[in-house]
Design an enzyme around this catalytic site. Structure first.
Site, PDB file in Angstrom:
ATOM      1  N   ASN A  70      41.767 -37.570 -19.947  1.00 47.56           N
ATOM      2  CA  ASN A  70      40.508 -37.683 -20.677  1.00 47.56           C
ATOM      3  C   ASN A  70      39.550 -38.483 -19.818  1.00 47.56           C
ATOM      4  OD1 ASN A  70      41.592 -36.363 -22.948  1.00 47.56           O
ATOM      5  ND2 ASN A  70      42.466 -38.274 -23.716  1.00 47.56           N
TER       6      ASN A  70
ATOM      7  N   HIS B 130      44.480 -42.489 -16.189  1.00 47.29           N
ATOM      8  CA  HIS B 130      45.841 -42.275 -16.676  1.00 47.29           C
ATOM      9  C   HIS B 130      46.000 -40.796 -17.017  1.00 47.29           C
ATOM     10  CE1 HIS B 130      43.224 -43.543 -19.993  1.00 47.29           C
ATOM     11  NE2 HIS B 130      43.887 -42.683 -20.764  1.00 47.29           N
TER      12      HIS B 130
ATOM     13  N   HIS C 140      48.177 -38.326 -19.400  1.00 41.86           N
ATOM     14  CA  HIS C 140      49.083 -38.196 -20.543  1.00 41.86           C
ATOM     15  C   HIS C 140      50.093 -37.101 -20.204  1.00 41.86           C
ATOM     16  CE1 HIS C 140      46.374 -40.248 -23.592  1.00 41.86           C
ATOM     17  NE2 HIS C 140      45.489 -39.948 -22.663  1.00 41.86           N
TER      18      HIS C 140
HETATM   19  P1  AMP Z   1      42.681 -42.177 -23.597  1.00 40.13           P
HETATM   20  O1  AMP Z   1      42.166 -42.066 -24.977  1.00 40.13           O
HETATM   21  O2  AMP Z   1      42.859 -40.886 -22.862  1.00 40.13           O
HETATM   22  O3  AMP Z   1      41.895 -43.195 -22.780  1.00 40.13           O
HETATM   23  O4  AMP Z   1      44.172 -42.725 -23.728  1.00 40.13           O
HETATM   24  C1  AMP Z   1      44.475 -44.059 -23.874  1.00 40.13           C
HETATM   25  C2  AMP Z   1      45.834 -44.112 -24.475  1.00 40.13           C
HETATM   26  O5  AMP Z   1      46.365 -45.394 -24.260  1.00 40.13           O
HETATM   27  C3  AMP Z   1      45.874 -43.874 -25.976  1.00 40.13           C
HETATM   28  O6  AMP Z   1      46.685 -42.730 -26.247  1.00 40.13           O
HETATM   29  C4  AMP Z   1      46.471 -45.149 -26.531  1.00 40.13           C
HETATM   30  O7  AMP Z   1      47.352 -44.896 -27.597  1.00 40.13           O
HETATM   31  C5  AMP Z   1      47.188 -45.705 -25.333  1.00 40.13           C
HETATM   32  N1  AMP Z   1      47.370 -47.139 -25.291  1.00 40.13           N
HETATM   33  C6  AMP Z   1      46.413 -48.086 -25.426  1.00 40.13           C
HETATM   34  N2  AMP Z   1      46.950 -49.293 -25.242  1.00 40.13           N
HETATM   35  C7  AMP Z   1      48.256 -49.113 -24.973  1.00 40.13           C
HETATM   36  C8  AMP Z   1      49.344 -49.978 -24.692  1.00 40.13           C
HETATM   37  N3  AMP Z   1      49.191 -51.312 -24.664  1.00 40.13           N
HETATM   38  N4  AMP Z   1      50.570 -49.444 -24.485  1.00 40.13           N
HETATM   39  C9  AMP Z   1      50.740 -48.097 -24.530  1.00 40.13           C
HETATM   40  N5  AMP Z   1      49.747 -47.230 -24.777  1.00 40.13           N
HETATM   41  C10 AMP Z   1      48.522 -47.727 -24.998  1.00 40.13           C
END
Ligand code: AMP
Length: 114
Positions: free
Chosen positions: A87, A100, A102
């Site tokens: 994203n 990141h 997914h």
């Molecule tokens: P995005 O919305 O593509 O930026 O994805 C960010 C992702 O990070 C989301 O799916 C969140 O659930 C995940 N996320 C945020 N903080 C953490 C954390 N501390 N540990 C694991 N996942 C996280």
């Protein structure tokens, strides 16, 4: 970046459910899993988003994509299939400004995404 939550995870400053780690990359379970397997694969280097990849980062990004099928295999989803999602930016739904990927699998995923 001092205030980046994913930098803190990669430095071990805050906990995460880590499924893979090496000197360049770390992968951990997403806190809000959207599938039976939902792992975030990140470079330890802070790169804010896909828009911020520089020439010098291309080897690192290739490395991540070399790791992903190996990680999928380790997680038991390589044969059944999986989805890799990035994203980027606000319309892309990016909520953490550290690039990141997914890695989603373990069920039949729908298309198109919302
Ligand atoms: P995005 O919305 O593509 O930026 O994805 C960010 C992702 O990070 C989301 O799916 C969140 O659930 C995940 N996320 C945020 N903080 C953490 C954390 N501390 N540990 C694991 N996942 C996280």
């Amino acid at each position: 970046m001092n205030d980046c939550i994913f930098c803190k995870i990669s430095k071990g400053e805050i906990p995460a459910d880590i499924v893979y780690e090496d000197e360049k990359v770390i992968a951990f379970n997403d806190l809000q899993a959207q599938a039976p397997t939902h792992v975030l694969v990140i470079p330890k280097k802070h790169i804010a988003s896909l828009n911020d990849i520089e020439e010098d980062d291309l080897e690192l990004i290739s490395y991540i994509f070399d790791r992903i099928p190996k990680l999928a295999s380790k997680l038991g989803i390589k044969k059944s299939g999986y989805r890799v999602v990035n994203n980027c930016g606000s319309d892309g739904g990016q909520s953490v400004n550290h690039i990141h990927f997914h890695l989603l699998g373990g069920r039949s995923l729908q298309w198109p995404p919302g």
